[in-house]
Design a protein around this motif. Structure first.
Motif, PDB file in Angstrom:
ATOM      1  N   ALA A   1       0.828  -1.203   0.000  1.00  0.00           N
ATOM      2  CA  ALA A   1       0.000   0.000   0.000  1.00  0.00           C
ATOM      3  C   ALA A   1       0.864   1.255   0.000  1.00  0.00           C
ATOM      4  N   ARG A   2       1.928   1.241   0.788  1.00  0.00           N
ATOM      5  CA  ARG A   2       2.825   2.393   0.816  1.00  0.00           C
ATOM      6  C   ARG A   2       3.455   2.630  -0.548  1.00  0.00           C
ATOM      7  N   SER A   3       3.862   1.561  -1.213  1.00  0.00           N
ATOM      8  CA  SER A   3       4.479   1.684  -2.539  1.00  0.00           C
ATOM      9  C   SER A   3       3.483   2.231  -3.559  1.00  0.00           C
ATOM     10  N   GLU A   4       2.240   1.727  -3.511  1.00  0.00           N
ATOM     11  CA  GLU A   4       1.225   2.174  -4.467  1.00  0.00           C
ATOM     12  C   GLU A   4       0.892   3.652  -4.273  1.00  0.00           C
ATOM     13  N   LEU A   5       0.759   4.077  -3.024  1.00  0.00           N
ATOM     14  CA  LEU A   5       0.468   5.487  -2.768  1.00  0.00           C
ATOM     15  C   LEU A   5       1.635   6.383  -3.169  1.00  0.00           C
ATOM     16  N   LYS A   6       2.838   5.899  -2.979  1.00  0.00           N
ATOM     17  CA  LYS A   6       4.024   6.671  -3.376  1.00  0.00           C
ATOM     18  C   LYS A   6       4.028   6.882  -4.891  1.00  0.00           C
ATOM     19  N   ILE A   7       3.741   5.812  -5.642  1.00  0.00           N
ATOM     20  CA  ILE A   7       3.710   5.914  -7.104  1.00  0.00           C
ATOM     21  C   ILE A   7       2.606   6.861  -7.555  1.00  0.00           C
ATOM     22  N   VAL A   8       1.444   6.741  -6.931  1.00  0.00           N
ATOM     23  CA  VAL A   8       0.309   7.592  -7.298  1.00  0.00           C
ATOM     24  C   VAL A   8       0.634   9.058  -7.064  1.00  0.00           C
ATOM     25  N   ARG A   9       1.228   9.374  -5.916  1.00  0.00           N
ATOM     26  CA  ARG A   9       1.537  10.772  -5.609  1.00  0.00           C
ATOM     27  C   ARG A   9       2.630  11.312  -6.530  1.00  0.00           C
ATOM     28  N   GLU A  10       3.572  10.466  -6.899  1.00  0.00           N
ATOM     29  CA  GLU A  10       4.594  10.898  -7.850  1.00  0.00           C
ATOM     30  C   GLU A  10       3.987  11.137  -9.225  1.00  0.00           C
ATOM     31  N   THR A  11       2.979  10.336  -9.576  1.00  0.00           N
ATOM     32  CA  THR A  11       2.301  10.493 -10.866  1.00  0.00           C
ATOM     33  C   THR A  11       1.498  11.784 -10.917  1.00  0.00           C
ATOM     34  N   LEU A  12       0.831  12.116  -9.824  1.00  0.00           N
ATOM     35  CA  LEU A  12      -0.055  13.275  -9.791  1.00  0.00           C
ATOM     36  C   LEU A  12       0.676  14.583  -9.495  1.00  0.00           C
ATOM     37  N   GLY A  13       1.856  14.493  -8.899  1.00  0.00           N
ATOM     38  CA  GLY A  13       2.577  15.705  -8.536  1.00  0.00           C
ATOM     39  C   GLY A  13       2.089  16.278  -7.219  1.00  0.00           C
ATOM     40  N   GLU A  14       2.336  17.552  -6.998  1.00  0.00           N
ATOM     41  CA  GLU A  14       1.998  18.207  -5.737  1.00  0.00           C
ATOM     42  C   GLU A  14       0.484  18.292  -5.562  1.00  0.00           C
ATOM     43  N   LEU A  15       0.000  17.891  -4.390  1.00  0.00           N
ATOM     44  CA  LEU A  15      -1.413  17.969  -4.060  1.00  0.00           C
ATOM     45  C   LEU A  15      -1.568  18.546  -2.661  1.00  0.00           C
ATOM     46  N   GLU A  16      -2.680  19.205  -2.434  1.00  0.00           N
ATOM     47  CA  GLU A  16      -3.002  19.625  -1.080  1.00  0.00           C
ATOM     48  C   GLU A  16      -3.229  18.392  -0.219  1.00  0.00           C
ATOM     49  N   GLU A  17      -2.889  18.496   1.069  1.00  0.00           N
ATOM     50  CA  GLU A  17      -3.008  17.350   1.976  1.00  0.00           C
ATOM     51  C   GLU A  17      -4.424  16.805   2.024  1.00  0.00           C
ATOM     52  N   SER A  18      -5.403  17.724   1.987  1.00  0.00           N
ATOM     53  CA  SER A  18      -6.795  17.304   2.120  1.00  0.00           C
ATOM     54  C   SER A  18      -7.431  16.902   0.793  1.00  0.00           C
ATOM     55  N   ASP A  19      -6.745  17.136  -0.327  1.00  0.00           N
ATOM     56  CA  ASP A  19      -7.317  16.823  -1.631  1.00  0.00           C
ATOM     57  C   ASP A  19      -6.920  15.411  -2.038  1.00  0.00           C
ATOM     58  N   GLU A  20      -7.748  14.435  -1.607  1.00  0.00           N
ATOM     59  CA  GLU A  20      -7.435  13.041  -1.866  1.00  0.00           C
ATOM     60  C   GLU A  20      -8.264  12.469  -3.011  1.00  0.00           C
ATOM     61  N   PHE A  21      -9.177  13.264  -3.593  1.00  0.00           N
ATOM     62  CA  PHE A  21     -10.069  12.735  -4.612  1.00  0.00           C
ATOM     63  C   PHE A  21      -9.283  12.220  -5.816  1.00  0.00           C
ATOM     64  N   ALA A  22      -8.300  12.997  -6.273  1.00  0.00           N
ATOM     65  CA  ALA A  22      -7.487  12.579  -7.413  1.00  0.00           C
ATOM     66  C   ALA A  22      -6.683  11.326  -7.086  1.00  0.00           C
ATOM     67  N   VAL A  23      -6.241  11.214  -5.834  1.00  0.00           N
ATOM     68  CA  VAL A  23      -5.493  10.025  -5.407  1.00  0.00           C
ATOM     69  C   VAL A  23      -6.372   8.787  -5.511  1.00  0.00           C
ATOM     70  N   HIS A  24      -7.621   8.899  -5.062  1.00  0.00           N
ATOM     71  CA  HIS A  24      -8.529   7.749  -5.104  1.00  0.00           C
ATOM     72  C   HIS A  24      -8.795   7.302  -6.534  1.00  0.00           C
ATOM     73  N   ILE A  25      -9.000   8.260  -7.429  1.00  0.00           N
ATOM     74  CA  ILE A  25      -9.249   7.914  -8.828  1.00  0.00           C
ATOM     75  C   ILE A  25      -8.032   7.218  -9.428  1.00  0.00           C
ATOM     76  N   GLU A  26      -6.855   7.745  -9.139  1.00  0.00           N
ATOM     77  CA  GLU A  26      -5.633   7.147  -9.702  1.00  0.00           C
ATOM     78  C   GLU A  26      -5.403   5.743  -9.144  1.00  0.00           C
ATOM     79  N   LEU A  27      -5.686   5.535  -7.841  1.00  0.00           N
ATOM     80  CA  LEU A  27      -5.588   4.187  -7.267  1.00  0.00           C
ATOM     81  C   LEU A  27      -6.523   3.224  -7.996  1.00  0.00           C
ATOM     82  N   ASN A  28      -7.753   3.680  -8.271  1.00  0.00           N
ATOM     83  CA  ASN A  28      -8.707   2.835  -8.977  1.00  0.00           C
ATOM     84  C   ASN A  28      -8.245   2.508 -10.380  1.00  0.00           C
ATOM     85  N   HIS A  29      -7.670   3.503 -11.055  1.00  0.00           N
ATOM     86  CA  HIS A  29      -7.171   3.278 -12.413  1.00  0.00           C
ATOM     87  C   HIS A  29      -6.035   2.264 -12.422  1.00  0.00           C
ATOM     88  N   ARG A  30      -5.158   2.375 -11.436  1.00  0.00           N
ATOM     89  CA  ARG A  30      -4.051   1.425 -11.356  1.00  0.00           C
ATOM     90  C   ARG A  30      -4.555   0.008 -11.070  1.00  0.00           C
TER      91      ARG A  30
END
Length: 377
Positions: free
Chosen positions: A345-374
């Motif tokens: 899980a840590r590895s997947e979230l790291k990859i997702v955040r690197e893919t999306l670039g800088e995000l606000e701490e509270s803005d997790e919506f894009a993270v969830h979509i990218e996790l689903n896509h992966r």
């Protein structure tokens, strides 16, 4: 990203592509068109989950699950008439078409009502996170740290859950605590910094996986969202609530699709003789994901101050006709119960955040979509 084109897919697309369109378009539907942009059908999240329950695979064609005769509206219609059509049909979204039946837009009921927030699930009366376990499978990490405070993607798991639930519009969250409870309470506080009210259900003794439900003293005026404290998921709580509200069971159990690959040829026999040989078969199961929608009646069935497990409550529900509904989860899901799952899980979230670039701490919506896509890739 909020373009109609994100919601449009060709009739040659598969179910995996359809899920991406529903999530990326943020309108709750995927609209199927041909090469001339002519409307062929519509797919909702409910259509996807019904298809998965019926045995469809993510690689199957969208035509296997789409509604070929969807509700639609003429693009020249007034907003009032479109809103009335949506409300009468019980729909949140529909396509607008021109005289040639070509899709020109997708309209949302929430937009016509002048409030739109993706992922809202305000029909839940409250939520409960079960955070009292000792996390023995994560020793020595949990020797002096409760499992819900284990960091995943730069944030304690339970904080990630609280933020996710708060984002869905659920304003009251109960947290059942036991092991190292003071550390969880100190970290989350009263919930005000997350925009919610947090109340702690302090177990005087270990009450099992459902016993703390009896510690809720307030009368519930709607379904309760229940989550295990070790679950990391991007499930859309609104879809879970819609599913529960439609079927009206005592309990809705979210279930993940789990495959078992047998690496040998399996021999089926009758007496002393072989009937057939099946080479390296796979088996598919729907498994409990540790996420539930509970009716107030189901919560009232839990005995007070006694050890009681969710399996007991589910068995009670199974004894009633249509007492337990199953909500298939195609989104990202992980049980952070072992070191292997935590590292993954840590590895997947790291990859997702690197893919999306800088995000606000509270803005997790894009993270969830990218996790689903992966996950669907």
């Amino acid at each position: 990203m909020d373009s109609i084109n994100e919601c449009l897919i060709n009739e040659t697309a598969d179910i995996r592509d359809t899920i991406r369109a529903i999530e990326s378009g943020k309108k709750g539907i995927a609209v199927v068109i041909d090469h001339c942009r002519t409307l062929q059908g519509v797919v909702t999240d409910g259509d996807v989950r019904r298809g998965l329950l019926a045995g469809q695979k993510l690689k199957d064609s969208v035509t296997a699950i789409m509604n070929r005769r969807p509700t639609k509206a003429d693009s020249r219609s007034s907003q009032t008439s479109i809103r009335e059509l949506l409300e009468q049909s019980g729909l949140e979204a529909l396509p607008l078409v021109d005289e040639q039946n070509c899709v020109v837009d997708i309209v949302l009921l929430s937009a016509l009502r002048r409030h739109s927030h993706p992922g809202q699930a305000t029909g839940f009366s409250s939520a409960l996170i079960m955070a009292g376990g000792e996390g023995r499978r994560l020793l020595p990490l949990t020797e002096n740290l409760p499992k819900p405070l284990v960091e995943v993607g730069g944030m304690p798991l339970i904080e990630r859950q609280v933020r996710r639930i708060a984002h869905a519009g659920v304003n009251r969250i109960y947290v059942a605590v036991n092991y190292l409870a003071e550390m969880i309470e100190s970290h989350l506080g009263d919930g005000s910094r997350f925009g919610v009210e947090i109340q702690y259900l302090r177990e005087p003794k270990k009450l099992g996986t459902a016993g703390s439900l009896s510690l809720i003293t307030e009368k519930l005026d709607g379904p309760l969202l229940l989550m295990n404290g070790d679950v990391l998921t991007s499930i859309n709580f609104q879809y879970l609530l819609d599913f529960h509200s439609k079927h009206q069971p005592l309990i809705t159990v979210a279930a993940i699709d789990y495959h078992v690959e047998i690496p040998y040829g399996v021999i089926k026999t009758e007496g002393s003789f072989a009937l057939c040989l099946e080479e390296k078969p796979s088996q598919q199961f729907l498994c409990n994901a540790g996420i539930y929608a509970l009716s107030p009646e189901a919560v009232s069935l839990v005995p007070h101050h006694q050890p009681y497990n969710m399996t007991d409550l589910i068995e009670t529900g199974l004894s009633q006709k249509e007492g337990v509904a199953v909500f298939p989860v195609h989104e990202y899901w992980s049980d952070i119960g072992t070191h292997a799952e935590l590292d993954k899980a840590r590895s997947e979230l790291k990859i997702v955040r690197e893919t999306l670039g800088e995000l606000e701490e509270s803005d997790e919506f894009a993270v969830h979509i990218e996790l689903n896509h992966r996950k669907a890739a």
